[in-house]
Design a protein around this motif. Structure first.
Motif, PDB file in Angstrom:
ATOM      1  N   TRP A 115      10.465   9.009  -2.862  1.00 15.47           N
ATOM      2  CA  TRP A 115       9.711   8.704  -1.654  1.00 15.47           C
ATOM      3  C   TRP A 115      10.057   9.777  -0.631  1.00 15.47           C
ATOM      4  O   TRP A 115      11.202   9.892  -0.222  1.00 15.47           O
ATOM      5  N   LYS A 116       9.046  10.581  -0.305  1.00 15.53           N
ATOM      6  CA  LYS A 116       9.275  11.757   0.534  1.00 15.53           C
ATOM      7  C   LYS A 116      10.342  12.614  -0.148  1.00 15.53           C
ATOM      8  O   LYS A 116      10.191  12.982  -1.301  1.00 15.53           O
TER       9      LYS A 116
ATOM     10  N   GLU B 208       0.827  -1.200   0.000  1.00 19.59           N
ATOM     11  CA  GLU B 208       0.000   0.000   0.000  1.00 19.59           C
ATOM     12  C   GLU B 208       0.870   1.262   0.000  1.00 19.59           C
ATOM     13  O   GLU B 208       0.584   2.231  -0.731  1.00 19.59           O
ATOM     14  N   GLU B 209       1.916   1.266   0.771  1.00 15.46           N
ATOM     15  CA  GLU B 209       2.797   2.435   0.825  1.00 15.46           C
ATOM     16  C   GLU B 209       3.547   2.621  -0.490  1.00 15.46           C
ATOM     17  O   GLU B 209       3.744   3.752  -0.955  1.00 15.46           O
ATOM     18  N   LEU B 210       3.962   1.526  -1.101  1.00 21.48           N
ATOM     19  CA  LEU B 210       4.630   1.629  -2.396  1.00 21.48           C
ATOM     20  C   LEU B 210       3.696   2.203  -3.453  1.00 21.48           C
ATOM     21  O   LEU B 210       4.110   2.973  -4.320  1.00 21.48           O
ATOM     22  N   ARG B 211       2.431   1.829  -3.386  1.00 19.75           N
ATOM     23  CA  ARG B 211       1.472   2.292  -4.390  1.00 19.75           C
ATOM     24  C   ARG B 211       1.080   3.750  -4.198  1.00 19.75           C
ATOM     25  O   ARG B 211       0.797   4.450  -5.177  1.00 19.75           O
ATOM     26  N   THR B 212       1.063   4.214  -2.961  1.00 12.68           N
ATOM     27  CA  THR B 212       0.527   5.557  -2.689  1.00 12.68           C
ATOM     28  C   THR B 212       1.587   6.613  -2.377  1.00 12.68           C
ATOM     29  O   THR B 212       1.369   7.803  -2.624  1.00 12.68           O
ATOM     30  N   GLU B 213       2.749   6.196  -1.858  1.00  8.73           N
ATOM     31  CA  GLU B 213       3.728   7.179  -1.403  1.00  8.73           C
ATOM     32  C   GLU B 213       4.919   7.343  -2.338  1.00  8.73           C
ATOM     33  O   GLU B 213       5.700   8.292  -2.183  1.00  8.73           O
TER      34      GLU B 213
END
Length: 345
Positions: free
Chosen positions: A95-96, A75-80
């Protein structure tokens, strides 16, 4: 009329320092500064055996991050994570505030290799291996730290850039060779056991498995062909199922039954980790390049490299033996050059 001193007070007569004394003091100060610079220039190879600040398993910290962060989830890979540009088969993303490298499986036929490489990446996290930031098996993606200098095969092109001329020296190049041999030693004594670097059928293929970091050290990046050796049970390894050719691979990797008998994988003998030792001289020669002093280093490494090329695998040194010799050569050349420079002063 009585004369008074011009400054209105009595004192000791002023004495000028003779010019020769000032010159000697200046030379002494210059020598002291030069000795300090020499000692700083010839710092012993830079990497500590253990990175005390490394995060625990399942976490990472890169750049200016103060705290360890858990590996990113699907989920974090897909959204962040958002894409910046593509590089080869992967993509540079953000990423950030960090640039990161996203690798995606492009052929489901290679799914098993992909999963094996991911498992190796998770299990072997250390200063020798590219930093894992997250993964998603559902999407067949892996996120790792981004190294803008790219694969080790680009070393010459990188060092030929004017901004890197200060590190294009035999000292830095020998340090790179020590990094490489340290990685081989780590794989041969990994937490999983003795691993063999099989993606190494030629020099360029071998170099493509490693990345050059910003501080000019080396990390291994491609871990999908690392079979496990179990000598106690007699389980040796074979690198792939096809016939290998050329003098870069070790003799025991070549088909032993001549041209009259067609290659058969089931008849091909297996071998051990000493195939990695055979290839060290060729990789080191590439890393040393042809800068001033590199041939001097080759001369001092001749004996250990000759031993690496022994036809019998059991007669080849271990990676630790090679690393110890590299360290001795480094120390010898450092001490010799410092001594010669001081004698000239």
């Amino acid at each position: 009329m009585e004369k008074k001193p011009q400054d209105g007070r009595k004192g000791l007569p002023h004495r000028e320092v003779p010019p020769v004394v000032g010159l000697l003091l200046a030379v002494a100060l210059m020598n002291a500064l030069l000795y300090l610079c020499l000692d700083r220039f010839f710092i012993s190879p830079r990497r500590a055996a253990v990175d005390a600040g490394r995060c625990p398993y399942g976490y990472f910290r890169m750049g200016q991050m103060k705290n360890c962060s858990p590996w990113l989830s699907c989920e974090e890979l897909r959204t962040e994570v958002r894409q910046l540009r593509r590089v080869g088969e992967g993509a540079v993303k953000r990423w950030k505030e960090h640039k990161v490298a996203l690798s995606r499986l492009t052929s489901l036929e290679l799914k098993d290799d992909f999963l094996h490489g991911l498992q190796m990446l998770k299990s072997l996290q250390s200063q020798h291996v590219v930093m894992l930031l997250g993964y998603c098996e559902e999407d067949n993606t892996v996120l790792t730290e981004y190294h803008p200098l790219g694969a080790l095969s680009n070393l010459e092109e990188t060092l030929n850039l004017s901004k890197y001329q200060n590190v294009n020296t035999w000292q830095h190049r020998l340090q790179l060779a020590m990094d490489y041999v340290s990685i081989i030693h780590y794989l041969h004594h990994s937490p999983l056991g003795t691993l063999v670097m099989c993606d190494s059928s030629d020099l360029r293929k071998t170099l493509s498995q490693y990345l050059l970091t910003r501080n000019f050290s080396i990390v291994v990046n491609d871990l999908d062909a690392l079979p496990l050796l179990n000598r106690s049970s007699g389980a040796l390894v074979k690198c792939g199922h096809r016939e290998l050719h050329g003098d870069f691979v070790a003799p025991e990797q070549l088909w032993p039954y001549g041209e009259d008998m067609p290659f058969r994988d089931d008849l091909m003998p297996s071998y051990d980790e000493k195939i990695d030792i055979w290839k060290i001289p060729d990789v080191t020669s590439f890393l040393l390049g042809h800068v001033e002093g590199s041939d001097m280093v080759r001369f001092h490494l001749f004996d250990i490299h000759k031993a690496c090329k022994s036809q019998a695998p059991e007669e080849r040194p271990t990676a630790q033996d090679v690393l110890d010799t590299y360290q001795k050569v480094w120390n010898l050349l450092r001490d010799t050059m410092i001594s010669q420079t001081r004698e000239m002063l």
